[in-house]
Motif scaffolding. Structure first.
Motif, PDB file in Angstrom:
ATOM      1  N   THR A 143       1.455  -1.017   0.210  1.00 50.09           N
ATOM      2  CA  THR A 143       0.261  -0.320   0.259  1.00 50.09           C
ATOM      3  C   THR A 143       1.086   1.588  -0.043  1.00 50.09           C
ATOM      4  OG1 THR A 143      -0.436  -0.462   2.311  1.00 50.09           O
ATOM      5  CG2 THR A 143      -2.303  -0.910   1.165  1.00 50.09           C
ATOM      6  N   SER A 173      -1.457   3.725   2.777  1.00 49.18           N
ATOM      7  CA  SER A 173      -1.047   2.839   3.695  1.00 49.18           C
ATOM      8  C   SER A 173      -1.724   2.708   5.266  1.00 49.18           C
ATOM      9  CB  SER A 173       0.116   2.450   3.489  1.00 49.18           C
ATOM     10  OG  SER A 173       0.947   3.447   4.975  1.00 49.18           O
ATOM     11  N   ALA A 201      -4.232   0.654   6.046  1.00 52.34           N
ATOM     12  CA  ALA A 201      -5.742   0.158   6.742  1.00 52.34           C
ATOM     13  C   ALA A 201      -6.266  -0.781   8.126  1.00 52.34           C
ATOM     14  CB  ALA A 201      -6.004  -0.618   5.159  1.00 52.34           C
ATOM     15  N   PHE A 237     -10.051  -5.386   1.958  1.00 48.49           N
ATOM     16  CA  PHE A 237      -8.726  -5.347   1.990  1.00 48.49           C
ATOM     17  C   PHE A 237      -7.931  -6.158   1.139  1.00 48.49           C
ATOM     18  CE2 PHE A 237      -4.060  -5.593   1.702  1.00 48.49           C
ATOM     19  CZ  PHE A 237      -3.297  -4.011   1.831  1.00 48.49           C
TER      20      PHE A 237
HETATM   21  C1  UN1 Z   1       1.059  -6.039   2.460  1.00 42.52           C
HETATM   22  O1  UN1 Z   1       1.362  -4.533   2.159  1.00 42.52           O
HETATM   23  O2  UN1 Z   1       0.992  -6.472   2.103  1.00 42.52           O
HETATM   24  O3  UN1 Z   1      -2.367  -1.534   4.832  1.00 42.52           O
HETATM   25  C2  UN1 Z   1      -0.330  -5.016   3.320  1.00 42.52           C
HETATM   26  C3  UN1 Z   1      -1.622  -1.147   5.134  1.00 42.52           C
HETATM   27  C4  UN1 Z   1      -1.128  -2.474   6.254  1.00 42.52           C
HETATM   28  C5  UN1 Z   1      -1.576  -3.695   5.552  1.00 42.52           C
HETATM   29  C6  UN1 Z   1      -0.481  -4.286   4.286  1.00 42.52           C
HETATM   30  N1  UN1 Z   1      -2.993  -2.901   6.952  1.00 42.52           N
HETATM   31  O4  UN1 Z   1      -0.577  -0.917   5.247  1.00 42.52           O
END
Ligand code: UN1
Length: 507
Positions: A300, A456, A458, A464
Motif C-alpha cells: 500500500t 497505507s 488500512a 482489504f
Molecule cells: C501489505 O503490504 O501486504 O494497509 C499489506 C496496510 C497494512 C497492510 C499492508 N494494513 O498498509
C-alpha cells in the motif's frame, strides 16, 4: 556520508534466539535441506531453518485434510475459542513477535508492534465473526416452501505470504479461515522463516489449550517449488497468495486449471491526488508516512503524487523538507524512521528505477543514495516527473515517490487510474465535490480509496485488496470471510404438494 551505527551480527542472532525461546519455538524439526534466516539489519545470517520437502508438503496437506473432517463440524463459536486463545497469546508475546519482525523484515519497532496489533485485532474480529456467519432467507415463489442459504467450511486453505508483512497477512487469512471451519497450510516467504515458526508455535499452543485437532495448521518452508506443490494440489480448496504480480500470474492459471479458488493480493502502485484546496500540512504528513514508511516496502506504499499545478512546487518542497529530516538507520534504534531495504536486489531495483526516471526526463529532488555500506539502507527518493512514463507505471518495491502535475481534475483522475495496478488510493482536498467524485464510479478504480489520509495502514475492519493486476481478492474484515466458505442454497418444501418453480407442469 555518515556511516551507520549497527549492532553486531552475533547480537542479532542472540536476540532472535531469545525471542524465539520466549515464544517456545525451536528451529530443530528434521528436514532434508536448510533455509537460512537472514536479517536486513546487517545483511547477515541469523539461523538455519529446516526446509520442507515436496513430500513434506504432501504430508502437511494430508494432515490438514484429515483435520478438516473434524473441524468443519465443530461449532463455529467453539472454533472461535481457538482463535481467541491465539489472540491472547499474541497479546502476551507482542514484543517478542515484533522483535522477530524487526530482525527478519527490518521494520522499525513501532511498525513491527503495529503489525502484531493488526494480528490481535483480526483475531478479535474473527472471534466475533464466529457467531455471525450469516446466510439469508429469501421469499420463495412457491407456497409451503422455504428458500435459504447456508455457509459451509470450504476445505484446506493454502496461504502464501510475502516478507514485508510476514505475520499480519498470515493472521488475516488464518484467523478468518479457522473460524470458517477451514484448515491451513502456510508457505511464508523464504526471507522470513523465524517469524513463521513463531506464529505456528503460538497457534499450535492455542490448539492444544482449546483441544482443537492436530494438523489444523502447518507451516512449510521453501522456495517456489514448495509453493507450487501447494498450488497444484487438488486437496487445497483455496490458495490465498500475497506477493508480486509475476507470482500471481504464475499461480492463478494453475489453480484455475484444477477449478480451485484463488484469492490474490498482488502489486500496488498507489497514488494520491492533491487538489488546489488541500490542507498541505496534513497532506505532507500523510504522504511522507505512506511513501517513506516501512522503507517503501508495503503493497500500500504511496508511489505517485498527482498534484494541482498551482500547489505542486510548494508541495514538492515541503515533502523534500520532511524527507531531509527522516532518520535512516537501524530499525532497533528508537529514533529511526526508515529501516533497511530487504536485500541487495531491492536496492538494485530502486537504483535502476531512478536511472530510468532520469532518462525519462525526471529530476531526483532528494534521496535515492545508499547510506553506509552494511545492509541496504537508502534515503527515500523524491522524483519530479514531467509525465507518467513507463517506470512510473511499474511497481518498484522501494521508497521512490514520483510527483506529477495536473491542471484539470478529470486529467488527474485519468492519470491516477492509468496504471496496471489497482490497490490503494487517496485524495487530499477540502472540496467536497472533488472528494465525492474520487469515491464515485468514475473516480478511483482501486479497492481502497481514501479522503485526506494516505494510502497505507488500512484498518482490519474493512475488506482489504484491489483490482486489475492487484488480483481482485479481498481479505480481512467486512464480508471477506465469504471467500473462505462455500455457499449452499437450500429449498425446503413443508407442504404436501409439489409445485414446480416457474409454474412448470409435468404430468
Ligand atoms: C501489505 O503490504 O501486504 O494497509 C499489506 C496496510 C497494512 C497492510 C499492508 N494494513 O498498509
Amino acid at each position: 556520508d555518515t556511516a551507520l551505527i549497527l549492532p553486531r551480527p552475533d547480537e542479532l542472532t542472540e536476540r532472535a534466539r531469545a525471542a524465539l525461546g520466549r515464544i517456545g519455538a525451536t528451529a530443530t524439526a528434521p528436514g532434508p535441506g536448510t533455509l537460512t534466516a537472514r536479517t536486513p539489519v546487517t545483511g547477515t545470517d541469523l539461523e538455519p531453518v529446516p526446509a520442507t520437502s515436496v513430500a513434506g508438503v504432501d504430508a502437511a496437506i494430508g494432515a490438514a485434510t484429515a483435520a478438516f473432517a473434524e473441524w468443519r463440524t465443530t461449532p463455529a463459536p467453539v472454533r472461535g475459542a481457538t482463535v481467541r486463545r491465539l489472540g491472547e497469546l499474541l497479546v502476551a508475546h507482542k514484543e517478542d513477535l515484533a522483535e522477530l519482525v524487526t530482525l527478519e523484515a527490518g521494520k522499525i519497532r513501532s511498525e513491527a508492534l503495529g503489525e502484531v496489533q493488526e494480528m490481535i485485532d483480526v483475531c478479535e474480529f474473527a472471534v466475533g465473526l464466529s457467531r455471525q456467519l450469516y446466510g439469508r432467507t429469501m421469499a420463495s415463489e412457491r407456497p409451503g416452501h422455504r428458500l435459504m442459504e447456508t455457509w459451509h467450511p470450504l476445505g484446506v486453505v493454502g496461504v502464501i505470504s510475502a516478507f514485508n508483512f510476514p505475520v499480519a497477512v498470515w493472521s488475516w487469512n488464518t484467523a478468518i479461515a479457522l473460524v470458517c471451519g477451514d484448515t491451513v497450510v502456510w508457505k511464508p516467504s523464504e526471507k522470513t522463516p523465524l517469524t513463521a515458526l513463531a506464529c505456528h508455535t503460538l497457534l499450535a499452543r492455542a490448539c492444544r489449550d482449546t483441544d482443537a485437532p492436530d494438523g489444523l495448521h502447518s507451516v512449510v518452508f521453501g522456495d517456489a517449488e514448495i509453493g507450487s506443490a501447494l498450488v497444484d494440489d487438488p486437496r487445497v480448496a483455496l490458495v490465498s497468495a500475497t506477493g508480486s504480480t509475476a507470482m500471481g500470474r504464475a499461480v492463478a492459471p494453475k489453480v484455475a486449471a484444477r477449478f480451485g479458488r484463488c484469492l490474490l493480493e498482488l502489486g500496488g502502485n498507489n497514488a494520491a491526488i492533491v487538489g488546489p484546496s488541500a490542507d498541505l500540512d496534513l497532506a505532507v504528513r500523510g504522504i511522507v508516512f505512506a511513501a517513506a514508511g516501512t522503507a517503501g516496502q508495503r503493497c500500500t506504499t504511496m508511489r505517485r503524487v498527482v498534484a494541482h499545478s498551482s500547489i505542486v512546487d510548494e508541495l514538492t518542497s515541503r515533502i523534500e523538507a520532511a524527507y531531509r529530516t527522516l532518520t535512516v538507520g537501524s530499525p532497533l534504534d528508537a529514533g529511526t524512521l526508515v529501516g533497511p531495504l530487504v536485500d541487495e536486489r531491492a536496492y538494485d531495483a530502486m537504483s535502476a528505477a531512478l536511472d530510468k526516471a532520469r532518462a525519462d526526463g525526471g529530476t531526483v529532488v532528494c534521496g535515492g543514495d545508499r547510506v553506509g555500506d552494511t545492509g541496504w539502507y537508502v534515503r527515500p527518493a523524491l522524483v519530479r516527473m514531467p509525465t507518467q512514463s513507463s517506470v512510473v507505471r511499474e511497481e518498484t518495491f522501494a521508497p521512490v515517490l514520483y510527483v506529477m502535475a495536473y491542471d484539470e481534475f478529470d486529467d488527474a483522475i485519468a492519470m491516477h487510474n492509468d496504471v496496471p495496478q489497482g490497490l490503494s488510493s487517496a485524495i487530499f482536498t477540502t472540496d467536497q465535490r472533488e472528494a465525492e467524485r474520487f469515491l464515485a464510479a468514475d473516480g478511483s478504480d482501486c479497492g481502497i480509496a481514501n479522503v485526506n489520509l494516505g494510502t497505507s495502514g488500512a484498518e482490519i475492519g474493512g475488506a482489504f485488496g484491489g483490482e486489475k493486476e492487484t488480483g481482485g481478492g479481498r481479505e480481512s474484515g467486512s464480508d471477506a470471510w465469504k471467500a473462505y466458505m462455500r455457499r449452499a442454497t437450500n429449498t425446503v418444501n413443508y407442504s404436501s404438494e409439489l409445485p414446480l418453480a416457474q409454474g412448470v407442469e409435468f404430468g
